[in-house]
Design a protein around this motif. Sequence first.
Motif, PDB file in Angstrom:
ATOM      1  N   THR A  15      30.533  48.889  44.063  1.00  0.00           N
ATOM      2  CA  THR A  15      30.330  47.519  44.501  1.00  0.00           C
ATOM      3  C   THR A  15      31.660  46.854  44.845  1.00  0.00           C
ATOM      4  OG1 THR A  15      28.300  47.226  43.218  1.00  0.00           O
ATOM      5  CG2 THR A  15      29.533  45.235  43.776  1.00  0.00           C
ATOM      6  N   ALA A  16      31.747  46.350  46.061  1.00  0.00           N
ATOM      7  CA  ALA A  16      32.991  45.752  46.541  1.00  0.00           C
ATOM      8  C   ALA A  16      32.775  45.229  47.959  1.00  0.00           C
ATOM      9  CB  ALA A  16      34.122  46.772  46.546  1.00  0.00           C
ATOM     10  N   THR A  50      26.786  46.017  47.535  1.00  0.00           N
ATOM     11  CA  THR A  50      26.398  45.794  46.151  1.00  0.00           C
ATOM     12  C   THR A  50      25.447  46.899  45.735  1.00  0.00           C
ATOM     13  OG1 THR A  50      26.602  43.395  46.427  1.00  0.00           O
ATOM     14  CG2 THR A  50      25.378  44.189  44.506  1.00  0.00           C
ATOM     15  N   GLU A  80      30.119  43.396  52.644  1.00  0.00           N
ATOM     16  CA  GLU A  80      29.880  43.463  51.214  1.00  0.00           C
ATOM     17  C   GLU A  80      28.860  44.536  50.866  1.00  0.00           C
ATOM     18  OE1 GLU A  80      29.032  39.683  49.524  1.00  0.00           O
ATOM     19  OE2 GLU A  80      29.138  40.405  47.457  1.00  0.00           O
ATOM     20  N   GLN A 129      37.597  46.123  47.958  1.00  0.00           N
ATOM     21  CA  GLN A 129      38.138  45.200  46.966  1.00  0.00           C
ATOM     22  C   GLN A 129      36.990  44.665  46.130  1.00  0.00           C
ATOM     23  OE1 GLN A 129      40.610  42.075  48.565  1.00  0.00           O
ATOM     24  NE2 GLN A 129      41.584  41.747  46.576  1.00  0.00           N
ATOM     25  N   ALA A 130      37.007  45.012  44.864  1.00  0.00           N
ATOM     26  CA  ALA A 130      36.004  44.519  43.926  1.00  0.00           C
ATOM     27  C   ALA A 130      36.468  43.183  43.357  1.00  0.00           C
ATOM     28  CB  ALA A 130      35.801  45.529  42.807  1.00  0.00           C
ATOM     29  N   PRO A 131      35.552  42.356  42.869  1.00  0.00           N
ATOM     30  CA  PRO A 131      35.933  41.059  42.315  1.00  0.00           C
ATOM     31  C   PRO A 131      36.979  41.188  41.223  1.00  0.00           C
ATOM     32  CG  PRO A 131      33.566  41.190  42.559  1.00  0.00           C
ATOM     33  CD  PRO A 131      34.086  42.556  42.854  1.00  0.00           C
ATOM     34  N   GLY A 132      38.069  40.442  41.357  1.00  0.00           N
ATOM     35  CA  GLY A 132      39.115  40.440  40.352  1.00  0.00           C
ATOM     36  C   GLY A 132      40.053  41.631  40.397  1.00  0.00           C
ATOM     37  N   LYS A 133      39.879  42.480  41.398  1.00  0.00           N
ATOM     38  CA  LYS A 133      40.730  43.671  41.498  1.00  0.00           C
ATOM     39  C   LYS A 133      41.503  43.672  42.807  1.00  0.00           C
ATOM     40  CE  LYS A 133      37.928  46.665  38.556  1.00  0.00           C
ATOM     41  NZ  LYS A 133      37.300  48.003  38.426  1.00  0.00           N
TER      42      LYS A 133
END
Length: 128
Positions: A93-94, A125, A123, A41-45
């Motif tokens: 990245t996620a 990156t 995490e 899960q990526a930020p905002g997704k």
Amino acid sequence: VQLQASGGGLVPTGGSLRLSCAASAASGRAFSRYNMAWFRQAPGKEREFVSSITWRTGTTYYVDSVKGRFTISRDNAENTVYLQMDSLKPEDTAVYYCAADASLITSMQARVTAYEYWGQGTEVTVSS
């Protein structure tokens, strides 16, 4: 079953990481009888399927974006599933989650709702 993911970190583009997910079979059910998967899960997704490995034959499945770069494997004696990630890209990245499915279905399971048990996430990156 309880799942503990580890192995995330910060790597440059093109680098490699190996994620691990250790399972403790609290119900007494053998780890070998779970389908296992990795999601991210990526930020905002939304959380998305990355790869899975079936319980009976060890058949593997991958999302197209990671085919040829990621390899999922399992060691039933160690109650652990791995995700070897090579040639990493910034878009990888996620937060990566491992998941377990007790249904004994032997085909690909890519839906989040197909998995009853989840680890806490690790995490990853990838710097550009």
